[in-house]
Design a protein around this motif. Structure first.
Motif, PDB file in Angstrom:
ATOM      1  N   ARG A  19     -10.288  11.305  10.013  1.00 38.81           N
ATOM      2  CA  ARG A  19     -10.997  12.736   9.782  1.00 38.81           C
ATOM      3  C   ARG A  19     -10.008  13.796   9.359  1.00 38.81           C
ATOM      4  NH1 ARG A  19     -14.810  11.866  15.168  1.00 38.81           N
ATOM      5  NH2 ARG A  19     -16.459  10.497  14.259  1.00 38.81           N
ATOM      6  N   GLN A  20      -8.908  13.544   9.351  1.00 40.42           N
ATOM      7  CA  GLN A  20      -7.841  14.866   8.878  1.00 40.42           C
ATOM      8  C   GLN A  20      -8.269  15.325   7.365  1.00 40.42           C
ATOM      9  OE1 GLN A  20      -3.651  13.491   8.830  1.00 40.42           O
ATOM     10  NE2 GLN A  20      -3.093  15.520   8.854  1.00 40.42           N
ATOM     11  N   ASP A  21      -8.232  16.420   7.257  1.00 40.33           N
ATOM     12  CA  ASP A  21      -8.364  16.907   5.949  1.00 40.33           C
ATOM     13  C   ASP A  21      -7.261  16.799   5.049  1.00 40.33           C
ATOM     14  OD1 ASP A  21      -9.269  18.482   3.834  1.00 40.33           O
ATOM     15  OD2 ASP A  21      -8.879  20.452   4.722  1.00 40.33           O
ATOM     16  N   LEU A  22      -7.451  16.173   3.893  1.00 44.02           N
ATOM     17  CA  LEU A  22      -6.376  15.811   3.143  1.00 44.02           C
ATOM     18  C   LEU A  22      -5.872  16.821   1.981  1.00 44.02           C
ATOM     19  CD1 LEU A  22      -7.004  11.819   2.357  1.00 44.02           C
ATOM     20  CD2 LEU A  22      -5.533  12.880   4.172  1.00 44.02           C
ATOM     21  N   ASP A  23      -6.919  17.690   1.778  1.00 45.46           N
ATOM     22  CA  ASP A  23      -6.750  18.795   0.801  1.00 45.46           C
ATOM     23  C   ASP A  23      -5.581  19.724   0.718  1.00 45.46           C
ATOM     24  OD1 ASP A  23      -9.038  18.092  -0.356  1.00 45.46           O
ATOM     25  OD2 ASP A  23     -10.268  19.635   0.476  1.00 45.46           O
ATOM     26  N   ALA A  27       1.014  15.995  -3.490  1.00 41.43           N
ATOM     27  CA  ALA A  27       0.923  14.856  -4.258  1.00 41.43           C
ATOM     28  C   ALA A  27       2.186  13.952  -3.649  1.00 41.43           C
ATOM     29  CB  ALA A  27       1.111  14.679  -5.608  1.00 41.43           C
ATOM     30  N   HIS A  28       3.221  14.477  -3.413  1.00 41.48           N
ATOM     31  CA  HIS A  28       4.221  13.956  -2.757  1.00 41.48           C
ATOM     32  C   HIS A  28       3.953  13.538  -1.278  1.00 41.48           C
ATOM     33  CE1 HIS A  28       8.480  12.954  -1.627  1.00 41.48           C
ATOM     34  NE2 HIS A  28       8.470  13.530  -0.788  1.00 41.48           N
ATOM     35  N   GLU A  29       3.407  14.363  -0.477  1.00 42.15           N
ATOM     36  CA  GLU A  29       2.953  14.081   0.780  1.00 42.15           C
ATOM     37  C   GLU A  29       2.030  12.912   0.989  1.00 42.15           C
ATOM     38  OE1 GLU A  29       3.422  18.479   2.716  1.00 42.15           O
ATOM     39  OE2 GLU A  29       1.826  18.326   1.709  1.00 42.15           O
ATOM     40  N   LEU A  30       1.182  13.057   0.055  1.00 40.57           N
ATOM     41  CA  LEU A  30       0.018  11.904  -0.152  1.00 40.57           C
ATOM     42  C   LEU A  30       0.550  10.458  -0.148  1.00 40.57           C
ATOM     43  CD1 LEU A  30      -2.782  13.708  -1.900  1.00 40.57           C
ATOM     44  CD2 LEU A  30      -3.035  13.262   0.516  1.00 40.57           C
ATOM     45  N   GLU A  31       1.720  10.557  -1.204  1.00 43.46           N
ATOM     46  CA  GLU A  31       2.452   9.472  -1.538  1.00 43.46           C
ATOM     47  C   GLU A  31       3.395   8.648  -0.338  1.00 43.46           C
ATOM     48  OE1 GLU A  31       2.229   7.072  -3.929  1.00 43.46           O
ATOM     49  OE2 GLU A  31       0.836   8.449  -4.635  1.00 43.46           O
ATOM     50  N   GLU A  32       3.810   9.733   0.571  1.00 47.47           N
ATOM     51  CA  GLU A  32       4.642   9.594   1.711  1.00 47.47           C
ATOM     52  C   GLU A  32       3.530   9.070   2.881  1.00 47.47           C
ATOM     53  OE1 GLU A  32       6.608  13.282   2.926  1.00 47.47           O
ATOM     54  OE2 GLU A  32       8.389  12.570   1.812  1.00 47.47           O
ATOM     55  N   ARG A  33       2.075   9.614   2.771  1.00 45.83           N
ATOM     56  CA  ARG A  33       1.392   9.088   3.885  1.00 45.83           C
ATOM     57  C   ARG A  33       0.705   7.701   3.392  1.00 45.83           C
ATOM     58  NH1 ARG A  33      -2.888  12.351   6.765  1.00 45.83           N
ATOM     59  NH2 ARG A  33      -4.485  10.951   7.424  1.00 45.83           N
ATOM     60  N   ALA A  36       3.615   5.329   4.632  1.00 46.03           N
ATOM     61  CA  ALA A  36       3.649   5.115   6.174  1.00 46.03           C
ATOM     62  C   ALA A  36       2.363   4.348   6.813  1.00 46.03           C
ATOM     63  CB  ALA A  36       3.514   6.460   6.626  1.00 46.03           C
ATOM     64  N   LEU A  37       1.158   4.336   5.970  1.00 43.91           N
ATOM     65  CA  LEU A  37       0.155   3.684   6.442  1.00 43.91           C
ATOM     66  C   LEU A  37       0.330   2.288   5.783  1.00 43.91           C
ATOM     67  CD1 LEU A  37      -2.832   6.026   5.397  1.00 43.91           C
ATOM     68  CD2 LEU A  37      -2.262   5.599   7.635  1.00 43.91           C
ATOM     69  N   GLU A  38       0.867   1.920   4.760  1.00 41.78           N
ATOM     70  CA  GLU A  38       0.957   0.492   4.497  1.00 41.78           C
ATOM     71  C   GLU A  38       2.211  -0.090   5.344  1.00 41.78           C
ATOM     72  OE1 GLU A  38       2.188   1.134   0.239  1.00 41.78           O
ATOM     73  OE2 GLU A  38       0.132   0.989  -0.332  1.00 41.78           O
ATOM     74  N   ALA A  39       3.022   0.947   5.767  1.00 43.96           N
ATOM     75  CA  ALA A  39       3.795   0.198   6.620  1.00 43.96           C
ATOM     76  C   ALA A  39       3.411  -0.209   7.947  1.00 43.96           C
ATOM     77  CB  ALA A  39       5.208   1.189   6.839  1.00 43.96           C
ATOM     78  N   GLU A  40       2.267   0.444   8.426  1.00 47.23           N
ATOM     79  CA  GLU A  40       1.583   0.494   9.613  1.00 47.23           C
ATOM     80  C   GLU A  40       0.705  -0.913   9.535  1.00 47.23           C
ATOM     81  OE1 GLU A  40       0.232   0.824  13.857  1.00 47.23           O
ATOM     82  OE2 GLU A  40       2.046   1.359  12.731  1.00 47.23           O
ATOM     83  N   ILE A  41      -0.051  -1.060   8.205  1.00 50.89           N
ATOM     84  CA  ILE A  41      -0.871  -2.158   8.144  1.00 50.89           C
ATOM     85  C   ILE A  41       0.177  -3.432   8.273  1.00 50.89           C
ATOM     86  CG2 ILE A  41      -2.014  -3.274   6.330  1.00 50.89           C
ATOM     87  CD1 ILE A  41      -3.095  -0.592   5.334  1.00 50.89           C
ATOM     88  N   ALA A  42       1.283  -3.211   7.540  1.00 51.44           N
ATOM     89  CA  ALA A  42       2.100  -4.503   7.608  1.00 51.44           C
ATOM     90  C   ALA A  42       2.515  -4.923   9.267  1.00 51.44           C
ATOM     91  CB  ALA A  42       3.434  -4.338   6.758  1.00 51.44           C
ATOM     92  N   ARG A  43       2.773  -4.020   9.864  1.00 50.54           N
ATOM     93  CA  ARG A  43       3.119  -4.058  11.355  1.00 50.54           C
ATOM     94  C   ARG A  43       1.981  -4.612  12.110  1.00 50.54           C
ATOM     95  NH1 ARG A  43       3.409  -1.186  16.448  1.00 50.54           N
ATOM     96  NH2 ARG A  43       1.956   0.149  15.991  1.00 50.54           N
ATOM     97  N   VAL A  44       0.848  -3.898  11.931  1.00 54.38           N
ATOM     98  CA  VAL A  44      -0.319  -4.532  12.597  1.00 54.38           C
ATOM     99  C   VAL A  44      -0.653  -6.150  12.342  1.00 54.38           C
ATOM    100  CG1 VAL A  44      -2.928  -4.346  12.744  1.00 54.38           C
ATOM    101  CG2 VAL A  44      -1.345  -2.320  12.777  1.00 54.38           C
ATOM    102  N   ARG A  45      -0.565  -6.425  11.031  1.00 53.14           N
ATOM    103  CA  ARG A  45      -0.873  -7.833  10.211  1.00 53.14           C
ATOM    104  C   ARG A  45       0.116  -8.789  11.093  1.00 53.14           C
ATOM    105  NH1 ARG A  45      -2.572  -6.313   4.273  1.00 53.14           N
ATOM    106  NH2 ARG A  45      -4.778  -6.193   4.492  1.00 53.14           N
ATOM    107  N   ALA A  46       1.462  -8.242  11.043  1.00 50.25           N
ATOM    108  CA  ALA A  46       2.514  -9.198  11.852  1.00 50.25           C
ATOM    109  C   ALA A  46       2.293  -9.216  13.403  1.00 50.25           C
ATOM    110  CB  ALA A  46       3.925  -8.747  11.805  1.00 50.25           C
ATOM    111  N   HIS A  47       1.807  -8.387  14.112  1.00 48.49           N
ATOM    112  CA  HIS A  47       1.214  -8.600  15.284  1.00 48.49           C
ATOM    113  C   HIS A  47       0.088  -9.420  15.499  1.00 48.49           C
ATOM    114  CE1 HIS A  47       1.430  -7.508  19.416  1.00 48.49           C
ATOM    115  NE2 HIS A  47      -0.024  -7.280  19.487  1.00 48.49           N
ATOM    116  N   ALA A  48      -0.810  -9.142  14.705  1.00 44.49           N
ATOM    117  CA  ALA A  48      -2.131 -10.099  14.769  1.00 44.49           C
ATOM    118  C   ALA A  48      -1.886 -11.413  14.455  1.00 44.49           C
ATOM    119  CB  ALA A  48      -3.096  -9.519  13.696  1.00 44.49           C
TER     120      ALA A  48
END
Length: 64
Positions: A19-23, A27-33, A36-48
């Motif tokens: 629900r966080q406003d991305l506006d 562009a740099h902050e969005l790429e960093e986000r 970070a989200l892709e790293a979290e997805i990898a962590r969750v997949r490894a745990h699963a």
């Protein structure tokens, strides 16, 4: 975004993240986000995967 996908707990971090406003983000902050989200997805997949292996081992041990 489909609210039914997320937890019914309004304080759930995933709900707050979605629900966080991305506006205000650059562009740099969005790429960093995204990174970070892709790293979290990898962590969750490894745990699963580890959970599934643990469950499989337990099922084999207690197989009837």
């Amino acid at each position: 975004m489909d609210d039914e996908f997320f937890s019914s707990r309004p304080e759930d971090p995933l709900v707050l993240l979605a629900r966080q406003d991305l506006d205000p983000l650059s562009a740099h902050e969005l790429e960093e986000r995204i990174a970070a989200l892709e790293a979290e997805i990898a962590r969750v997949r490894a745990h699963a995967l580890a959970v599934a292996k643990h469950r499989s081992a337990a099922d084999a041990l207690f197989k009837r």
